[in-house]
Scaffold this active site. Structure first.
Site, mmCIF file in Angstrom:
data_model
loop_
_atom_site.group_PDB
_atom_site.id
_atom_site.type_symbol
_atom_site.label_atom_id
_atom_site.label_comp_id
_atom_site.label_asym_id
_atom_site.label_seq_id
_atom_site.Cartn_x
_atom_site.Cartn_y
_atom_site.Cartn_z
ATOM 1 C CG ASP A 191 0.190 2.609 2.311
ATOM 2 O OD1 ASP A 191 -0.715 2.875 1.490
ATOM 3 O OD2 ASP A 191 1.369 2.404 1.980
ATOM 4 C CG ASN A 248 -7.320 2.578 3.065
ATOM 5 O OD1 ASN A 248 -6.902 1.843 3.943
ATOM 6 N ND2 ASN A 248 -7.722 3.822 3.289
ATOM 7 N N GLY A 249 -6.311 0.786 -0.935
ATOM 8 C CA GLY A 249 -6.552 0.469 -2.352
ATOM 9 C C GLY A 249 -6.303 -1.003 -2.630
ATOM 10 N NE ARG A 250 -0.933 -1.582 -1.362
ATOM 11 C CZ ARG A 250 0.038 -1.333 -0.494
ATOM 12 N NH1 ARG A 250 0.958 -2.250 -0.247
ATOM 13 N NH2 ARG A 250 0.099 -0.173 0.115
ATOM 14 C CG ASN A 308 -3.006 11.118 -0.468
ATOM 15 O OD1 ASN A 308 -3.168 10.964 0.738
ATOM 16 N ND2 ASN A 308 -2.305 10.243 -1.183
HETATM 17 C C1 FPP Z 1 -3.834 4.944 2.048
HETATM 18 O O1 FPP Z 1 -4.211 3.811 1.305
HETATM 19 C C2 FPP Z 1 -4.965 5.632 2.664
HETATM 20 C C3 FPP Z 1 -5.385 6.904 2.394
HETATM 21 C C4 FPP Z 1 -4.734 7.763 1.399
HETATM 22 C C5 FPP Z 1 -6.563 7.510 3.052
HETATM 23 C C6 FPP Z 1 -6.830 7.166 4.475
HETATM 24 C C7 FPP Z 1 -8.246 7.466 4.749
HETATM 25 C C8 FPP Z 1 -9.073 6.742 5.517
HETATM 26 C C9 FPP Z 1 -8.667 5.565 6.311
HETATM 27 C C10 FPP Z 1 -10.519 7.094 5.594
HETATM 28 C C11 FPP Z 1 -10.958 8.277 6.346
HETATM 29 C C12 FPP Z 1 -10.193 8.686 7.518
HETATM 30 C C13 FPP Z 1 -10.688 9.207 8.659
HETATM 31 C C14 FPP Z 1 -9.731 9.823 9.595
HETATM 32 C C15 FPP Z 1 -12.106 9.148 9.057
HETATM 33 P P1 FPP Z 1 -3.950 3.805 -0.264
HETATM 34 O O2 FPP Z 1 -5.163 4.332 -0.931
HETATM 35 O O3 FPP Z 1 -2.693 4.532 -0.559
HETATM 36 O O4 FPP Z 1 -3.788 2.263 -0.528
HETATM 37 P P2 FPP Z 1 -2.824 1.558 -1.606
HETATM 38 O O5 FPP Z 1 -1.418 1.903 -1.231
HETATM 39 O O6 FPP Z 1 -3.128 0.099 -1.393
HETATM 40 O O7 FPP Z 1 -3.227 2.051 -2.948
#
Ligand code: FPP
Length: 250
Positions: free
Chosen positions: A21, A23-25, A69
Protein backbone atom coordinates in the site's frame (compact mmCIF):
# COMPACT_ATOMS: atom_id res chain seq x y z
CA UNK A 1 25.12 -7.26 13.38
CA UNK A 2 23.17 -6.69 10.14
CA UNK A 3 19.40 -7.05 10.24
CA UNK A 4 19.66 -10.25 8.18
CA UNK A 5 22.08 -11.80 10.67
CA UNK A 6 19.56 -11.22 13.45
CA UNK A 7 17.13 -13.64 11.80
CA UNK A 8 16.90 -17.17 13.21
CA UNK A 9 16.68 -19.23 10.01
CA UNK A 10 15.28 -22.19 11.95
CA UNK A 11 12.18 -20.20 12.93
CA UNK A 12 11.20 -18.48 9.70
CA UNK A 13 7.53 -17.93 8.94
CA UNK A 14 6.76 -20.43 6.19
CA UNK A 15 4.26 -18.10 4.54
CA UNK A 16 4.44 -14.29 4.49
CA UNK A 17 1.62 -12.20 3.01
CA UNK A 18 1.93 -8.52 2.13
CA UNK A 19 -0.64 -5.79 1.52
CA UNK A 20 1.36 -3.46 -0.73
CA UNK A 21 0.00 0.00 0.00
CA UNK A 22 1.02 3.61 -0.55
CA UNK A 23 1.97 3.71 -4.23
CA UNK A 24 -0.37 6.64 -4.92
CA UNK A 25 0.89 8.69 -1.96
CA UNK A 26 4.51 7.99 -2.91
CA UNK A 27 3.86 9.37 -6.39
CA UNK A 28 1.98 12.38 -5.05
CA UNK A 29 4.84 13.26 -2.70
CA UNK A 30 6.96 13.66 -5.81
CA UNK A 31 4.36 15.62 -7.74
CA UNK A 32 3.76 12.69 -10.10
CA UNK A 33 0.60 10.85 -11.17
CA UNK A 34 -0.49 7.72 -9.30
CA UNK A 35 0.66 5.29 -11.98
CA UNK A 36 4.24 6.45 -11.40
CA UNK A 37 3.84 5.01 -7.91
CA UNK A 38 2.80 1.62 -9.26
CA UNK A 39 5.89 1.59 -11.48
CA UNK A 40 7.96 2.31 -8.37
CA UNK A 41 6.10 -0.54 -6.67
CA UNK A 42 7.45 -3.07 -9.17
CA UNK A 43 11.01 -2.42 -7.93
CA UNK A 44 9.86 -3.13 -4.39
CA UNK A 45 8.18 -6.35 -5.56
CA UNK A 46 11.38 -7.52 -7.21
CA UNK A 47 13.59 -6.80 -4.20
CA UNK A 48 11.14 -8.30 -1.71
CA UNK A 49 10.70 -11.48 -3.76
CA UNK A 50 14.48 -11.90 -4.00
CA UNK A 51 14.88 -11.24 -0.27
CA UNK A 52 12.20 -13.77 0.66
CA UNK A 53 13.74 -16.45 -1.59
CA UNK A 54 17.23 -15.69 -0.29
CA UNK A 55 16.05 -16.33 3.28
CA UNK A 56 14.17 -19.54 2.52
CA UNK A 57 10.54 -18.43 2.88
CA UNK A 58 8.30 -21.11 1.30
CA UNK A 59 5.38 -18.94 0.18
CA UNK A 60 5.12 -15.18 -0.42
CA UNK A 61 1.67 -13.80 -1.22
CA UNK A 62 1.32 -10.26 -2.57
CA UNK A 63 -1.99 -8.38 -2.73
CA UNK A 64 -1.54 -6.87 -6.20
CA UNK A 65 -5.13 -6.03 -7.18
CA UNK A 66 -8.28 -6.31 -5.09
CA UNK A 67 -11.84 -6.82 -6.29
CA UNK A 68 -12.50 -3.30 -4.99
CA UNK A 69 -9.65 -1.89 -7.12
CA UNK A 70 -11.92 -2.33 -10.19
CA UNK A 71 -13.66 0.85 -8.93
CA UNK A 72 -10.57 2.97 -9.58
CA UNK A 73 -10.42 5.37 -12.56
CA UNK A 74 -10.17 3.51 -15.86
CA UNK A 75 -6.78 5.03 -16.73
CA UNK A 76 -5.31 3.68 -13.49
CA UNK A 77 -6.78 0.19 -13.98
CA UNK A 78 -5.47 0.11 -17.55
CA UNK A 79 -2.03 1.23 -16.41
CA UNK A 80 -1.93 -1.38 -13.64
CA UNK A 81 -2.98 -4.16 -16.01
CA UNK A 82 -0.38 -3.04 -18.53
CA UNK A 83 2.24 -3.03 -15.78
CA UNK A 84 1.23 -6.54 -14.76
CA UNK A 85 1.54 -7.89 -18.30
CA UNK A 86 4.91 -6.16 -18.70
CA UNK A 87 6.28 -7.22 -15.32
CA UNK A 88 5.19 -10.84 -15.63
CA UNK A 89 6.87 -11.24 -19.03
CA UNK A 90 9.97 -9.36 -17.95
CA UNK A 91 10.38 -11.14 -14.62
CA UNK A 92 9.71 -14.74 -15.72
CA UNK A 93 13.42 -15.37 -16.52
CA UNK A 94 14.34 -14.09 -13.02
CA UNK A 95 11.73 -16.42 -11.51
CA UNK A 96 13.30 -19.29 -13.46
CA UNK A 97 16.85 -18.34 -12.37
CA UNK A 98 15.75 -18.19 -8.75
CA UNK A 99 13.71 -21.43 -8.95
CA UNK A 100 10.50 -19.58 -7.98
CA UNK A 101 7.07 -20.84 -8.90
CA UNK A 102 4.34 -18.33 -9.79
CA UNK A 103 0.74 -18.86 -8.72
CA UNK A 104 -2.37 -16.69 -8.40
CA UNK A 105 -5.43 -16.44 -6.21
CA UNK A 106 -8.55 -14.46 -7.07
CA UNK A 107 -11.07 -14.19 -9.82
CA UNK A 108 -8.61 -14.41 -12.69
CA UNK A 109 -11.51 -14.90 -15.15
CA UNK A 110 -12.24 -11.20 -14.72
CA UNK A 111 -8.77 -10.12 -15.84
CA UNK A 112 -8.21 -8.74 -19.35
CA UNK A 113 -7.35 -11.49 -21.83
CA UNK A 114 -3.78 -10.33 -22.31
CA UNK A 115 -3.06 -10.41 -18.57
CA UNK A 116 -4.70 -13.84 -18.19
CA UNK A 117 -2.73 -15.23 -21.15
CA UNK A 118 0.61 -13.93 -19.86
CA UNK A 119 -0.12 -15.20 -16.39
CA UNK A 120 -1.01 -18.66 -17.66
CA UNK A 121 2.23 -18.78 -19.64
CA UNK A 122 4.35 -17.75 -16.65
CA UNK A 123 2.51 -20.14 -14.30
CA UNK A 124 3.06 -23.05 -16.69
CA UNK A 125 6.72 -22.16 -17.30
CA UNK A 126 7.54 -21.93 -13.58
CA UNK A 127 5.38 -24.89 -12.48
CA UNK A 128 8.36 -27.16 -11.78
CA UNK A 129 10.23 -24.63 -9.60
CA UNK A 130 10.62 -25.59 -5.96
CA UNK A 131 12.51 -22.97 -3.95
CA UNK A 132 9.61 -20.63 -3.23
CA UNK A 133 6.06 -19.98 -4.44
CA UNK A 134 5.15 -16.41 -5.29
CA UNK A 135 1.38 -16.00 -5.10
CA UNK A 136 -0.15 -12.91 -6.71
CA UNK A 137 -3.60 -12.02 -5.40
CA UNK A 138 -5.29 -10.59 -8.48
CA UNK A 139 -8.90 -9.45 -8.59
CA UNK A 140 -8.97 -11.02 -5.16
CA UNK A 141 -11.15 -10.43 -2.15
CA UNK A 142 -11.50 -12.75 0.78
CA UNK A 143 -15.31 -12.55 0.91
CA UNK A 144 -15.44 -13.46 -2.79
CA UNK A 145 -13.17 -16.44 -2.11
CA UNK A 146 -15.19 -17.61 0.91
CA UNK A 147 -18.48 -17.20 -1.00
CA UNK A 148 -17.17 -19.43 -3.78
CA UNK A 149 -15.90 -21.99 -1.31
CA UNK A 150 -19.36 -22.13 0.29
CA UNK A 151 -21.00 -22.53 -3.12
CA UNK A 152 -18.73 -25.46 -3.98
CA UNK A 153 -19.26 -27.11 -0.61
CA UNK A 154 -23.04 -26.70 -0.97
CA UNK A 155 -22.88 -28.30 -4.42
CA UNK A 156 -20.98 -31.30 -3.04
CA UNK A 157 -23.58 -31.71 -0.30
CA UNK A 158 -26.32 -31.49 -2.91
CA UNK A 159 -24.54 -34.10 -5.06
CA UNK A 160 -24.25 -36.37 -2.04
CA UNK A 161 -20.44 -36.50 -2.10
CA UNK A 162 -20.15 -34.61 1.20
CA UNK A 163 -22.28 -34.85 4.35
CA UNK A 164 -23.07 -31.63 6.26
CA UNK A 165 -21.55 -33.08 9.44
CA UNK A 166 -18.29 -33.70 7.54
CA UNK A 167 -17.81 -29.95 7.00
CA UNK A 168 -15.01 -28.83 9.31
CA UNK A 169 -12.22 -26.24 9.24
CA UNK A 170 -10.02 -28.50 7.13
CA UNK A 171 -12.75 -28.96 4.51
CA UNK A 172 -13.31 -25.21 4.35
CA UNK A 173 -9.55 -24.51 4.00
CA UNK A 174 -9.38 -27.10 1.21
CA UNK A 175 -12.04 -25.22 -0.75
CA UNK A 176 -10.23 -21.88 -0.60
CA UNK A 177 -7.90 -20.64 -3.36
CA UNK A 178 -4.99 -21.09 -0.94
CA UNK A 179 -5.61 -24.81 -0.33
CA UNK A 180 -2.10 -25.78 -1.45
CA UNK A 181 -0.22 -23.67 1.08
CA UNK A 182 0.03 -23.27 4.86
CA UNK A 183 -1.73 -20.24 6.35
CA UNK A 184 0.37 -17.05 6.49
CA UNK A 185 2.15 -16.68 9.81
CA UNK A 186 3.11 -13.07 9.15
CA UNK A 187 1.03 -10.38 7.44
CA UNK A 188 2.73 -7.10 6.56
CA UNK A 189 0.97 -3.91 5.47
CA UNK A 190 2.87 -0.85 4.33
CA UNK A 191 2.00 2.87 4.37
CA UNK A 192 0.81 3.19 7.96
CA UNK A 193 -2.74 1.94 7.38
CA UNK A 194 -3.85 -0.63 9.97
CA UNK A 195 -6.55 -2.47 8.01
CA UNK A 196 -6.95 -5.93 6.50
CA UNK A 197 -8.99 -4.76 3.48
CA UNK A 198 -10.70 -8.06 2.67
CA UNK A 199 -7.41 -10.00 2.40
CA UNK A 200 -7.10 -13.68 3.47
CA UNK A 201 -9.62 -13.25 6.31
CA UNK A 202 -9.91 -16.98 7.04
CA UNK A 203 -6.22 -17.73 6.60
CA UNK A 204 -4.83 -15.02 8.93
CA UNK A 205 -6.70 -16.28 12.02
CA UNK A 206 -3.38 -16.75 13.88
CA UNK A 207 -1.05 -14.58 11.79
CA UNK A 208 1.09 -11.92 13.41
CA UNK A 209 0.27 -8.51 11.97
CA UNK A 210 3.05 -6.05 11.16
CA UNK A 211 2.36 -2.50 10.08
CA UNK A 212 5.09 -0.22 8.78
CA UNK A 213 4.99 3.47 7.84
CA UNK A 214 7.11 2.82 4.73
CA UNK A 215 5.26 3.42 1.48
CA UNK A 216 5.35 0.33 -0.75
CA UNK A 217 7.72 1.72 -3.47
CA UNK A 218 10.29 2.39 -0.70
CA UNK A 219 10.02 -1.15 0.74
CA UNK A 220 13.13 -3.29 0.30
CA UNK A 221 14.33 -6.73 1.44
CA UNK A 222 15.82 -5.16 4.62
CA UNK A 223 12.30 -4.05 5.58
CA UNK A 224 11.10 -7.63 5.13
CA UNK A 225 14.01 -8.82 7.30
CA UNK A 226 13.06 -6.26 9.97
CA UNK A 227 9.46 -7.53 9.97
CA UNK A 228 10.71 -11.10 10.39
CA UNK A 229 12.99 -10.15 13.30
CA UNK A 230 9.98 -8.46 14.93
CA UNK A 231 7.88 -11.60 14.25
CA UNK A 232 10.52 -13.77 15.91
CA UNK A 233 10.43 -11.65 19.06
CA UNK A 234 6.73 -12.23 19.51
CA UNK A 235 5.26 -15.00 21.60
CA UNK A 236 2.74 -16.94 19.52
CA UNK A 237 0.36 -18.48 22.03
CA UNK A 238 -2.51 -19.86 19.87
CA UNK A 239 -4.89 -19.36 22.79
CA UNK A 240 -2.61 -21.00 25.37
CA UNK A 241 -0.97 -19.26 28.34
CA UNK A 242 2.64 -18.15 28.40
CA UNK A 243 3.37 -20.70 31.17
CA UNK A 244 1.93 -23.59 29.14
CA UNK A 245 4.17 -22.70 26.19
CA UNK A 246 7.26 -22.51 28.41
CA UNK A 247 6.61 -25.94 29.94
CA UNK A 248 6.01 -27.44 26.46
CA UNK A 249 9.41 -26.17 25.31
CA UNK A 250 11.25 -27.06 28.54
C1 FPP B 1 -1.65 0.09 -3.42
O1 FPP B 1 -1.24 1.43 -3.44
C2 FPP B 1 -1.12 -0.69 -4.54
C3 FPP B 1 -1.84 -1.28 -5.53
C4 FPP B 1 -3.31 -1.20 -5.61
C5 FPP B 1 -1.21 -2.03 -6.65
C6 FPP B 1 0.02 -2.81 -6.36
C7 FPP B 1 0.71 -3.04 -7.64
C8 FPP B 1 2.04 -3.02 -7.84
C9 FPP B 1 3.04 -2.87 -6.77
C10 FPP B 1 2.59 -3.14 -9.22
C11 FPP B 1 2.56 -4.43 -9.92
C12 FPP B 1 2.67 -5.65 -9.15
C13 FPP B 1 3.32 -6.78 -9.51
C14 FPP B 1 3.06 -8.00 -8.72
C15 FPP B 1 4.31 -6.86 -10.60
P1 FPP B 1 -2.35 2.56 -3.61
O2 FPP B 1 -2.49 2.85 -5.06
O3 FPP B 1 -3.60 2.14 -2.93
O4 FPP B 1 -1.67 3.76 -2.86
P2 FPP B 1 -2.40 4.91 -2.00
O5 FPP B 1 -3.07 4.23 -0.84
O6 FPP B 1 -1.24 5.76 -1.56
O7 FPP B 1 -3.34 5.62 -2.90
Amino acid sequence: MSIKEQIDLQRLPRHVAIIMDGNGRWAKQQGKIRTFGHQGGVKAVRDTVEGAAELGIDVLTLYAFSTENWNRPKYEIDALMHLLVQSISKETPTLMENNIRLATIGNTDSLPEKVAKNLKKAIEKTAGNTRMTLVLALSYSSRWEITHAVQRIAQEVKDGTLQPEEINEKVISEHLNTSLWPDPELLIRTSGEARISNFLLWQIAYAELYFTQKLWPDFRREDLFEAIVDFQHRERRFGKTSEQLKSEHA
